[in-house]
Motif scaffolding. Sequence first.
Motif, PDB file in Angstrom:
ATOM      1  N   UNK A  25     -40.021   2.861 -84.500  1.00 22.04           N
ATOM      2  CA  UNK A  25     -41.155   2.009 -84.883  1.00 22.04           C
ATOM      3  C   UNK A  25     -41.213   0.706 -84.088  1.00 22.04           C
ATOM      4  N   UNK A  26     -40.554   0.695 -82.913  1.00 24.83           N
ATOM      5  CA  UNK A  26     -40.631  -0.465 -82.028  1.00 24.83           C
ATOM      6  C   UNK A  26     -41.825  -0.253 -81.099  1.00 24.83           C
ATOM      7  N   UNK A  27     -43.012  -0.427 -81.651  1.00 22.46           N
ATOM      8  CA  UNK A  27     -44.222  -0.123 -80.903  1.00 22.46           C
ATOM      9  C   UNK A  27     -44.442  -1.074 -79.734  1.00 22.46           C
ATOM     10  N   UNK A  28     -43.950  -2.291 -79.832  1.00 23.04           N
ATOM     11  CA  UNK A  28     -44.123  -3.239 -78.737  1.00 23.04           C
ATOM     12  C   UNK A  28     -43.367  -2.774 -77.487  1.00 23.04           C
ATOM     13  N   UNK A  29     -42.134  -2.316 -77.684  1.00 23.26           N
ATOM     14  CA  UNK A  29     -41.364  -1.804 -76.542  1.00 23.26           C
ATOM     15  C   UNK A  29     -41.949  -0.491 -76.039  1.00 23.26           C
ATOM     16  N   UNK A  30     -42.431   0.350 -76.963  1.00 21.82           N
ATOM     17  CA  UNK A  30     -43.051   1.610 -76.556  1.00 21.82           C
ATOM     18  C   UNK A  30     -44.293   1.351 -75.713  1.00 21.82           C
ATOM     19  N   UNK A  31     -45.068   0.349 -76.072  1.00 22.28           N
ATOM     20  CA  UNK A  31     -46.259   0.015 -75.286  1.00 22.28           C
ATOM     21  C   UNK A  31     -45.876  -0.487 -73.901  1.00 22.28           C
ATOM     22  N   UNK A  32     -44.767  -1.215 -73.805  1.00 27.58           N
ATOM     23  CA  UNK A  32     -44.300  -1.682 -72.500  1.00 27.58           C
ATOM     24  C   UNK A  32     -43.909  -0.502 -71.615  1.00 27.58           C
ATOM     25  N   UNK A  33     -43.279   0.505 -72.222  1.00 27.88           N
ATOM     26  CA  UNK A  33     -42.931   1.714 -71.468  1.00 27.88           C
ATOM     27  C   UNK A  33     -44.194   2.373 -70.927  1.00 27.88           C
ATOM     28  N   UNK A  34     -45.231   2.466 -71.751  1.00 21.96           N
ATOM     29  CA  UNK A  34     -46.493   3.078 -71.318  1.00 21.96           C
ATOM     30  C   UNK A  34     -47.097   2.305 -70.150  1.00 21.96           C
ATOM     31  N   UNK A  35     -47.085   0.987 -70.242  1.00 26.26           N
ATOM     32  CA  UNK A  35     -47.642   0.159 -69.165  1.00 26.26           C
ATOM     33  C   UNK A  35     -46.860   0.358 -67.871  1.00 26.26           C
ATOM     34  N   UNK A  36     -45.527   0.408 -67.976  1.00 25.58           N
ATOM     35  CA  UNK A  36     -44.681   0.610 -66.797  1.00 25.58           C
ATOM     36  C   UNK A  36     -44.955   1.978 -66.172  1.00 25.58           C
ATOM     37  N   UNK A  37     -45.117   3.004 -67.005  1.00 26.84           N
ATOM     38  CA  UNK A  37     -45.410   4.354 -66.495  1.00 26.84           C
ATOM     39  C   UNK A  37     -46.745   4.366 -65.761  1.00 26.84           C
ATOM     40  N   UNK A  38     -47.767   3.752 -66.356  1.00 24.33           N
ATOM     41  CA  UNK A  38     -49.091   3.721 -65.721  1.00 24.33           C
ATOM     42  C   UNK A  38     -49.028   2.980 -64.394  1.00 24.33           C
TER      43      UNK A  38
END
Length: 261
Positions: free
Chosen positions: A230-243
């Motif tokens: 449930x660490x959505x902030x870190x998960x969103x950072x991963x998505x941004x890095x992947x993109x």
Amino acid sequence: MQADIFLTKKIRSLAFILLLVAVTIVAVVMTEFNLARGFSSIPEAIVWSFSNFYPDAASMEKLPNILDKLQQTILVSIAATTVASILALFFSIAGSTATQFNSFLSKISRGIATVFRNIDISAWSMILLFSFGQSALTGYFALFFGSFGFLTRAFIESIDEVSSSSVEALRATGASYLSIIFQSVIPSTIPQLISWILFMIETNIRNATLVGILTGTGIGFAFNLYYKSLDYNSASLVVIVIIAAIFMIEWVSNYIRRVIL
């Protein structure tokens, strides 16, 4: 006569559309999908994303670890594609109708390529998990097998398309088989082969995210770990890095195509 041909095409097109609509309706009924509820939930999803799914100061502290996982993912993807392309080149030469030296081996090569190409990378990941467990080697082999099947098929089509006339001309002059391969086939198809390899690298970097989720490695594992905790902030950072990585790889790939091809 011509009117009958157009009428037949229209009837076939209409039949195909009706069949597609019927299949869609059956799928909606069987899955109990509520179209109105699906569209009405889109605004709620957007609001939730802007409220919860964004990087914060705490998640930025995990950026070095995320970049390390991304580096691992990119290197595994490039390694799997490179090795698969070398093996695919040999199988494509044996399988192409322009360069085959044995019809039986040609059918075997095409059959192997078909089998490997039609098994999805996620399926390869699940199969290989039983042998290698959750490790980078599992992800590597999953990407390798998928790349090998796709590239072999792509290389065969490239060789068949480009090399037929030149191969026949060299055969007429009495050139040896190896001379035909190294003096005609590879030089004439190298631009297409490089283009397919670059495309496969781009695709594998995208696929590696899903493979990482299944095998517990790379950037996909980082996203899965943060999302499930449930660490959505870190998960969103991963998505941004992947993109960002995908855009960068695509830019590099297009640059290489312009320079070399």
